[in-house]
Design an enzyme around this catalytic site. Structure first.
Site, mmCIF file in Angstrom:
data_model
loop_
_atom_site.group_PDB
_atom_site.id
_atom_site.type_symbol
_atom_site.label_atom_id
_atom_site.label_comp_id
_atom_site.label_asym_id
_atom_site.label_seq_id
_atom_site.Cartn_x
_atom_site.Cartn_y
_atom_site.Cartn_z
ATOM 1 N N GLN A 1 0.805 -1.219 0.000
ATOM 2 C CA GLN A 1 0.000 0.000 0.000
ATOM 3 C C GLN A 1 0.839 1.270 0.000
ATOM 4 O O GLN A 1 0.305 2.365 -0.121
ATOM 5 C CB GLN A 1 -0.964 0.004 1.195
ATOM 6 N N GLU B 1 -9.178 1.189 1.451
ATOM 7 C CA GLU B 1 -10.413 0.432 1.253
ATOM 8 C C GLU B 1 -11.503 1.231 0.539
ATOM 9 O O GLU B 1 -12.522 0.664 0.130
ATOM 10 C CB GLU B 1 -10.952 -0.018 2.614
ATOM 11 N N ALA C 1 -4.486 14.413 6.330
ATOM 12 C CA ALA C 1 -4.687 13.157 5.599
ATOM 13 C C ALA C 1 -5.476 12.144 6.415
ATOM 14 O O ALA C 1 -5.587 12.232 7.640
ATOM 15 C CB ALA C 1 -3.339 12.566 5.201
ATOM 16 N N SER D 1 -7.338 0.648 7.035
ATOM 17 C CA SER D 1 -6.928 1.973 6.555
ATOM 18 C C SER D 1 -6.569 2.905 7.709
ATOM 19 O O SER D 1 -6.753 4.114 7.629
ATOM 20 C CB SER D 1 -8.039 2.595 5.696
ATOM 21 N N THR E 1 -2.261 5.506 7.871
ATOM 22 C CA THR E 1 -1.985 6.906 7.527
ATOM 23 C C THR E 1 -2.367 7.831 8.671
ATOM 24 O O THR E 1 -1.614 8.750 9.020
ATOM 25 C CB THR E 1 -2.736 7.308 6.254
#
Length: 765
Positions: free
Chosen positions: A493, A719, A714, A533, A536
């Site tokens: 990723q 997904e 961010a 997810s 980040t």
């Protein structure tokens, strides 16, 4: 402060090429599959052939006698070193090797160790077992009240506090029943002018990472080193230590490059078996699954979703009731988290005052199910966005206009009561409409009477899993070079690159100059896992805090060394002045835990159930052959709100990859079972998308948005493009040929049969 005065460009927002790219494309990247150790033994597993049964006997004598076989172990052998050899993130329900009974076809019963993997595999085929077969249950709805009970008693693992109350519950297949109530649904339905009720189903599918699961356990004095393809090295360390009754510092977990995961390699998979076998054998043991055995290890939940909506005369949603049944298979794995954390999004991204949700995690005698890219959200969006289109068409309202009237806007609360802050649902919807020229009236046309064109769209959302913890360490060496230590696993990723960009932005170096240390629990600090997810946002904040901590310490050192606030200096100047030579380090540490408030156990309400929302949608144009039911995706548009993209190029590939993966789950992929036996457990029979299945055009759009509480604005995106693919295709099929499919996969056969049934109904046949 100016560490690199020659560096003027910001690192955030750069499409930095993937840092590990050269290693991978040159073939130099290291994977656990490549690792060999002196004296290493290969493990091959003998598996159950019945779906549910008590073990009467296991005969391993022929396997033990085969030349080249070093050891054969069963569950009874495991119990000699681990008295209670059960593991799992939610429940301790999964034995290292079957004990007393088996729960599904394919459950590990015995393991053979040999120096040659082919010898071990042949010997495993010589093992026999006798069972007293028990009644089995395979359907998630039937499991609610079935007399066939998969586990006699529920044993919460203690990892998740909200499951503790289930301890000791007996004679049930319900691993978790989650309920949410908002407003007064009964009154809402009573006020409705129209009521719509439908049922949608999804199939069991596989993750299919191209690197099959693999673990190598290495006993070393009074410790054990586990080299594993895992998304959660910190959890593996904790769980193996718990199983063995050891302190964590006797367990070291190392993860090199990972060849895909998608949720398959989360929590504990092969690590418990590899560790126990290695300790019993007193030698390194490698367990590596062929692709077909992954079908018996972890899958995606099949589901049944019953949804009911009440609508007023203006087309506004007044009330919604959702019942979701999740087929968790024989072991709970992370299914209870899916049931709750995704279950509360079942009403969709719509502003509905009166909501009731009942979400159930069910045990069945199928292979276990757990996390798979989307964490249950694609199953839910498939249902509620198909349902939304049905309502719009029945009311004669354009599908996009119907959504405009009902979507959540302006920080309005979601069903849990948590405001939809920094959630650009409306922007995603409008961007899809714009890209598809939805309201222009222009439609594809064909001179071929056998072809029909259709278009469809869908939007969805996901809450980030919470609460979780991430820790990062930034090490600035005496020459000014930077090393980042973290346990987030880059499985394709691009997280290593994104994290390097965060460090580089703060310390004013180039992202390419930041070295990332791969997860090694003796070196890299704790991270809950790479899933959902979350990296980040969660690890991004931890990395930011660690880099800021290092920067602050460098500035303090500069002040102590006599540099003024406006002086231009580099770290090596500081270290040389302090130590008189190139020596020393500055260590920055960052820990991040997002704000979270547990839902009220009575009604599921919380004003902070998630730190951020992920929003995504898909638009599809397709062509259908009315003579055969075959259809082709001509154009796919993925639109996402991901806040501020740290690396736009990586984001684009994430969106494309996620949508293609969901395309496979929508059109082709299905685990076919016969009395619990998977009948297509190979890539020869289980079809994933190939190059011929890629849509003619894939477009990825990022809406202008900013995540106010995210690192540099961010949030996660891995997904997001899975959400809307399935319902967008189903809605486009309806638009093209007027048939409504309610069960995945959407195969040509299903389209053909639906068209013929429609024709028969029209003709009165």
């Amino acid at each position: 402060m100016n560490i690199r005065p020659e560096l003027t460009n910001h690192q955030i927002g750069r499409s930095v090429p993937r840092l590990e790219g050269p290693e991978k494309v040159s073939g130099r990247a290291s994977y656990v599959h490549n690792l060999k150790l002196p004296g290493m033994l290969y493990a091959k597993i003998f598996r159950s052939t019945v779906a549910h049964g008590r073990i009467l006997s296991i005969d391993v004598s022929a396997a033990r006698m085969m030349e080249g076989v070093e050891h054969v172990f069963t569950g009874e052998d495991v119990k000699t070193i681990v008295p209670n050899p059960y593991f799992g993130p939610a429940f301790h329900d999964q034995p290292v090797l079957a004990i007393d009974k088996v729960h599904f076809v394919g459950e590990p019963v015995a393991v053979v160790l040999a120096r040659d993997p082919y010898v071990a595999a042949e010997a495993a085929q010589l093992i026999t077992a006798e069972y007293e077969e028990l009644p089995a249950v395979f359907d998630e709805v039937e499991a609610m009240h079935s007399k066939a009970v998969v586990h006699e008693e529920l044993k919460p693992a203690g990892t998740f506090p909200d499951l503790k109350h289930l301890a000791g519950r007996k004679d049930t297949n319900i691993a978790l029943d989650y309920h949410l109530r908002r407003g007064d649904p009964v009154a809402g339905f009573a006020q409705a002018v129209h009521v719509f009720e439908h049922e949608f189903r999804t199939q069991q599918v596989m993750h299919v990472p191209l690197e099959p699961m693999v673990t190598l356990a290495e006993p070393h004095h009074n410790t054990i080193i586990i080299h594993t393809a895992s998304q959660s090295p910190s959890f593996v360390r904790i769980e193996i230590a718990r199983l063995l009754g050891w302190p964590e510092n006797r367990v070291q977990v190392k993860v090199p490059h990972l060849g895909g995961g998608f949720g398959a390699k989360l929590y504990i998979k092969l690590e418990a078996l590899a560790a126990c076998a290695a300790l019993l054998a007193g030698a390194p043991v490698k367990v590596m699954l062929p692709m077909e055995e992954q079908f018996y290890t972890i899958t995606k939940h099949a589901s049944t979703f019953r949804i009911k909506s009440g609508v007023d005369h203006e087309g506004r949603l007044l009330a919604r009731h959702c019942e979701v049944y999740w087929n968790g298979g024989a072991f709970a794995d992370i299914g209870p988290r899916v049931t709750q954390k995704s279950g509360f999004t079942a009403p969709g991204p719509y502003d509905i005052d009166n909501v009731s949700i009942d979400s159930y995690a069910l045990y069945t005698n199928r292979p276990p199910a757990g996390a798979l890219r989307g964490f249950g959200i694609p199953q839910l969006v498939w249902a509620y966005e198909s349902h939304t289109d049905i309502i719009a068409h029945e009311l004669g309202i354009d599908p996009i206009e119907f959504r405009r009237r009902n979507i959540l806007r302006d920080d309005r609360p979601q069903a849990t009561g948590t405001p939809m802050t920094d959630a650009a649902v409306d922007a995603v919807l409008e961007k899809i409409a714009e890209c598809m020229q939805w309201e222009s009236g222009s439609r594809r046309k064909s001179d071929d009477p056998t072809k029909r064109f259709g278009r469809g769209m869908a939007i969805g959302f996901k809450a980030s899993i919470s609460p979780t913890t991430s820790v990062a360490v930034v090490n600035v060496a005496a020459d000014g070079s930077v090393v980042l230590q973290l346990s987030t696993v880059d499985m394709g990723q691009g997280s290593d690159t994104a994290m390097a960009q965060i460090v580089a932005e703060i310390l004013e170096v180039a992202a390419e100059d930041v070295r990332i240390v791969h997860p090694d629990t003796d070196v890299t600090p704790y991270d809950m896992a790479t899933l959902g997810s979350r990296s980040t946002f969660h690890m991004g904040h931890a990395v930011r805090l660690a880099a800021e901590d290092a920067k602050r310490k460098l500035e303090e050192l500069a002040h102590a060394m006599g540099f003024t606030d406006h002086a231009v200096w580099q770290p090596r100047d500081l270290f040389r002045r302090k130590y008189g030579m190139q020596a020393g380090n500055v260590i920055g540490v960052g820990t991040f835990i997002p704000e979270y408030r547990s839902p009220d156990p009575e009604n599921g309400q919380s004003d902070k159930v998630t730190p951020f929302w992920m929003i995504g949608g898909t638009g599809v144009e397709l062509e259908v052959d009315v003579e055969t039911g075959h259809f082709r995706i001509l154009r796919m548009i993925n639109v996402a709100d991901l806040g501020t993209p740290l690396n736009p190029r990586i984001v684009e590939t994430q969106l494309s990859g996620a949508s293609m993966m969901q395309l496979g789950f929508t059109m082709f992929e299905e685990m076919r079972l016969d009395a619990g036996q998977v009948t297509n457990a190979s890539l020869a029979d289980y079809k994933i998308p190939g190059i011929q299945d890629v849509p003619d055009a894939i477009e990825n759009e990022i809406v202008a948005a900013h995540q106010s509480n995210g690192p540099f604005g961010a949030k996660g995106v891995g997904e997001t493009a899975t959400f809307g693919v399935s319902p967008a295709i189903a809605n486009a099929l309806f638009d093209a040929v007027g048939v409504r499919l309610t069960q995945l996969p959407l195969t040509p056969e299903a389209v053909f049969m639906a068209m013929r049934a429609k024709e028969g109904a029209a003709s009165g046949v």
